[in-house]
Design a protein around this motif. Sequence first.
Motif, PDB file in Angstrom:
ATOM      1  N   ARG A   1      -9.275   5.869  -8.293  1.00 45.53           N
ATOM      2  CA  ARG A   1      -9.428   5.594  -6.467  1.00 45.53           C
ATOM      3  C   ARG A   1     -10.005   4.275  -6.235  1.00 45.53           C
ATOM      4  O   ARG A   1      -9.758   3.518  -5.407  1.00 45.53           O
ATOM      5  CB  ARG A   1     -10.198   6.809  -6.085  1.00 45.53           C
ATOM      6  N   LEU A   2     -11.114   4.130  -7.193  1.00 41.56           N
ATOM      7  CA  LEU A   2     -11.772   2.791  -6.939  1.00 41.56           C
ATOM      8  C   LEU A   2     -10.981   1.472  -7.585  1.00 41.56           C
ATOM      9  O   LEU A   2     -11.089   0.436  -6.864  1.00 41.56           O
ATOM     10  CB  LEU A   2     -13.028   2.962  -8.023  1.00 41.56           C
ATOM     11  N   ALA A   3     -10.284   1.823  -8.536  1.00 41.79           N
ATOM     12  CA  ALA A   3      -9.478   0.672  -9.032  1.00 41.79           C
ATOM     13  C   ALA A   3      -8.236   0.247  -8.009  1.00 41.79           C
ATOM     14  O   ALA A   3      -7.940  -0.771  -7.825  1.00 41.79           O
ATOM     15  CB  ALA A   3      -8.825   0.996 -10.374  1.00 41.79           C
ATOM     16  N   LEU A   4      -7.679   1.333  -7.274  1.00 41.24           N
ATOM     17  CA  LEU A   4      -6.452   0.871  -6.260  1.00 41.24           C
ATOM     18  C   LEU A   4      -6.830   0.684  -5.055  1.00 41.24           C
ATOM     19  O   LEU A   4      -5.845   0.361  -4.382  1.00 41.24           O
ATOM     20  CB  LEU A   4      -5.683   2.525  -6.337  1.00 41.24           C
ATOM     21  N   ALA A   5      -7.907   0.861  -4.714  1.00 40.34           N
ATOM     22  CA  ALA A   5      -8.187   0.953  -3.164  1.00 40.34           C
ATOM     23  C   ALA A   5      -8.216  -0.497  -2.867  1.00 40.34           C
ATOM     24  O   ALA A   5      -7.702  -0.883  -1.580  1.00 40.34           O
ATOM     25  CB  ALA A   5      -9.799   1.216  -2.889  1.00 40.34           C
ATOM     26  N   PRO A   6      -8.594  -1.358  -3.665  1.00 36.50           N
ATOM     27  CA  PRO A   6      -8.438  -2.835  -3.137  1.00 36.50           C
ATOM     28  C   PRO A   6      -6.814  -3.310  -2.992  1.00 36.50           C
ATOM     29  O   PRO A   6      -6.631  -4.473  -2.535  1.00 36.50           O
ATOM     30  CB  PRO A   6      -9.110  -3.650  -4.296  1.00 36.50           C
ATOM     31  N   LEU A   7      -6.175  -2.546  -3.664  1.00 35.51           N
ATOM     32  CA  LEU A   7      -4.691  -2.811  -3.700  1.00 35.51           C
ATOM     33  C   LEU A   7      -3.758  -2.241  -2.438  1.00 35.51           C
ATOM     34  O   LEU A   7      -2.799  -2.384  -2.216  1.00 35.51           O
ATOM     35  CB  LEU A   7      -4.005  -2.517  -4.800  1.00 35.51           C
ATOM     36  N   GLY A   8      -4.823  -1.329  -1.479  1.00 39.51           N
ATOM     37  CA  GLY A   8      -4.149  -0.892  -0.378  1.00 39.51           C
ATOM     38  C   GLY A   8      -3.503   0.696  -0.867  1.00 39.51           C
ATOM     39  O   GLY A   8      -2.810   1.109   0.067  1.00 39.51           O
ATOM     40  N   VAL A   9      -3.819   0.916  -1.928  1.00 42.81           N
ATOM     41  CA  VAL A   9      -3.274   2.188  -2.558  1.00 42.81           C
ATOM     42  C   VAL A   9      -4.478   3.317  -2.236  1.00 42.81           C
ATOM     43  O   VAL A   9      -5.391   3.086  -3.029  1.00 42.81           O
ATOM     44  CB  VAL A   9      -2.719   2.377  -3.882  1.00 42.81           C
ATOM     45  N   ARG A  10      -4.044   4.420  -1.280  1.00 45.51           N
ATOM     46  CA  ARG A  10      -4.953   5.325  -1.210  1.00 45.51           C
ATOM     47  C   ARG A  10      -4.766   6.747  -2.109  1.00 45.51           C
ATOM     48  O   ARG A  10      -3.644   6.960  -2.544  1.00 45.51           O
ATOM     49  CB  ARG A  10      -5.005   5.837   0.229  1.00 45.51           C
ATOM     50  N   LEU A  11      -5.987   7.276  -2.814  1.00 39.42           N
ATOM     51  CA  LEU A  11      -5.645   8.299  -3.759  1.00 39.42           C
ATOM     52  C   LEU A  11      -6.401   9.366  -3.407  1.00 39.42           C
ATOM     53  O   LEU A  11      -7.820   9.144  -2.997  1.00 39.42           O
ATOM     54  CB  LEU A  11      -5.946   7.723  -5.069  1.00 39.42           C
ATOM     55  N   THR A  12      -5.853  10.607  -3.270  1.00 38.12           N
ATOM     56  CA  THR A  12      -6.682  11.868  -2.899  1.00 38.12           C
ATOM     57  C   THR A  12      -6.403  12.897  -4.140  1.00 38.12           C
ATOM     58  O   THR A  12      -5.295  13.134  -4.294  1.00 38.12           O
ATOM     59  CB  THR A  12      -6.011  12.327  -1.634  1.00 38.12           C
ATOM     60  N   LEU A  13      -7.654  13.291  -4.500  1.00 38.12           N
ATOM     61  CA  LEU A  13      -7.531  14.518  -5.395  1.00 38.12           C
ATOM     62  C   LEU A  13      -7.707  15.777  -4.653  1.00 38.12           C
ATOM     63  O   LEU A  13      -8.579  16.010  -3.955  1.00 38.12           O
ATOM     64  CB  LEU A  13      -8.816  14.601  -6.294  1.00 38.12           C
ATOM     65  N   ILE A  14      -6.669  16.793  -4.847  1.00 35.19           N
ATOM     66  CA  ILE A  14      -6.714  18.338  -4.321  1.00 35.19           C
ATOM     67  C   ILE A  14      -7.081  19.246  -5.356  1.00 35.19           C
ATOM     68  O   ILE A  14      -6.515  19.211  -6.184  1.00 35.19           O
ATOM     69  CB  ILE A  14      -5.325  18.629  -3.780  1.00 35.19           C
TER      70      ILE A  14
ATOM     71  N   GLY B   1       0.829  -1.234  -0.025  1.00 35.19           N
ATOM     72  CA  GLY B   1       0.015   0.044  -0.125  1.00 35.19           C
ATOM     73  C   GLY B   1       0.859   1.330  -0.083  1.00 35.19           C
ATOM     74  O   GLY B   1       2.015   0.900  -0.031  1.00 35.19           O
ATOM     75  N   GLY B   2       0.122   2.450   0.122  1.00 33.27           N
ATOM     76  CA  GLY B   2       0.639   3.505   0.030  1.00 33.27           C
ATOM     77  C   GLY B   2      -0.298   4.672  -0.474  1.00 33.27           C
ATOM     78  O   GLY B   2      -1.599   4.611  -0.371  1.00 33.27           O
ATOM     79  N   SER B   3       0.147   5.907  -0.444  1.00 30.00           N
ATOM     80  CA  SER B   3      -0.842   7.272  -0.639  1.00 30.00           C
ATOM     81  C   SER B   3      -0.326   7.879  -1.830  1.00 30.00           C
ATOM     82  O   SER B   3       0.863   8.398  -1.984  1.00 30.00           O
ATOM     83  CB  SER B   3      -0.755   8.170   0.584  1.00 30.00           C
ATOM     84  N   ILE B   4      -1.095   8.519  -2.665  1.00 31.39           N
ATOM     85  CA  ILE B   4      -0.903   9.379  -3.813  1.00 31.39           C
ATOM     86  C   ILE B   4      -1.842  10.438  -3.836  1.00 31.39           C
ATOM     87  O   ILE B   4      -2.996  10.158  -3.500  1.00 31.39           O
ATOM     88  CB  ILE B   4      -1.263   8.482  -5.208  1.00 31.39           C
ATOM     89  N   ALA B   5      -1.357  11.753  -3.980  1.00 33.07           N
ATOM     90  CA  ALA B   5      -2.044  13.085  -4.006  1.00 33.07           C
ATOM     91  C   ALA B   5      -1.815  13.661  -5.531  1.00 33.07           C
ATOM     92  O   ALA B   5      -0.751  13.697  -5.817  1.00 33.07           O
ATOM     93  CB  ALA B   5      -1.802  13.828  -2.941  1.00 33.07           C
ATOM     94  N   LEU B   6      -2.933  13.748  -5.980  1.00 29.26           N
ATOM     95  CA  LEU B   6      -3.077  14.635  -7.507  1.00 29.26           C
ATOM     96  C   LEU B   6      -3.366  16.003  -7.112  1.00 29.26           C
ATOM     97  O   LEU B   6      -4.486  16.334  -6.333  1.00 29.26           O
ATOM     98  CB  LEU B   6      -3.977  13.678  -8.383  1.00 29.26           C
TER      99      LEU B   6
END
Length: 288
Positions: free
Chosen positions: A197-210, A161-166
Motif C-alpha cells: 500500500r505504501l509503495a503503490l500509493a505514489p503511483l495512484g494505485v489504491r490497495l485495500t486489505l479485507i 491508477g486503479g484499485s486492488i483488493a486482497l
Amino acid sequence: MAKARHILTRLKGSSRRDKSIRNSARISDRTLARILITGASGGIGQALALRYAAPGRTLVLWGRNATKLRILAASCQERGAHVLTREVDLTDGQAALRALREDDDSTPLDTVILCAGLSDMKQGHEKTEQAETVLELGLVNYATPAALTMAAADRMAQRGGGSIALIGSVAAYHDLPFAAGYGGSKAGLARFASSARLALAPLGVRLTLIAPGFVDTAMSQRIIGPRPFLVTPDAAAARIISALKRDQPEIIFPWPFAVLRIIDQLTPRILRDAIMRRVSADQRPRGD
C-alpha cells in the motif's frame, strides 16, 4: 495591470482545479467500469460479481469451476454487464500472471479483487498439518495474489491508477495451532498488503486489505463446530464494495473480530499462548 495578472492567475488556478476535478471524476467512474474478480465461481467472489453487474461494466471472472462460471456469467449478462470468464488455478503462479496480462491487454483493468483462497487445518486425527497442503495454501492465499497485485499495479500505474483488493482473514491476527498453514498464509498477505500500500500509493494505485471472519461459504461450511458472527456472502460483498468506494486501507468484519484483534495485541504472550493451546477445531475433508 497587476490586478489583471492577478485575475488571470486566479482563472488559471480555477482551470487547473476544474481539470483536476474532472480527472478525479473520470477516475472514480472508471474504477467501476472494468473489474477482475478471482474466485468468482462461488462464495464472496460470486456475490461481488452479481452486485457489480450493471450496464456499462465489464466483468472479468476467474474461477476453477467452468460450469459455475458459465451460470454466473449468464446472470451478470442479464443485469446488463459484459462478461469474460477464465478457468484459472492459482497454484500455478506463472500461468496466473500470464492470464492477468492477457486479460489486461484486451480489457484494461480498473479494479482487481483477488478473492480466491483456500482454507484448511489439521484434522482431529492428524498430528501435524500435511506438508503439501501447507504449500498449496501458501501459493493460493499469499504468493500468487501478491504477484498478481504487482502485475496489476504495474499496468494500472501506466494508466494513472486503479484499485486492488486482497481478501485476507481475521485468522492472520491470531496464533492458531491447528491452522498454522492457513493463518500463516493470510498473515503473510496482510504484511504484504500493508507494505505494498505504501509503495503503490505514489503511483495512484489504491490497495485495500479485507479481513473477514466467518462467511457462510462452502469453505467455512467444512468447519465442524460453531462459526460465531457468521455473515452471508452477499453481506460480505456489500462491505467490500463499500470499503473500496471509501478507499479504506483495511477492513475487519464483523466488528467483534476487530475487538478481538485489539485484545490479542494487548494480551501478554505467555497468557496468549496458554489460551491458544487450549483452542481446538476440526473440519470435514475438502470437496471438489
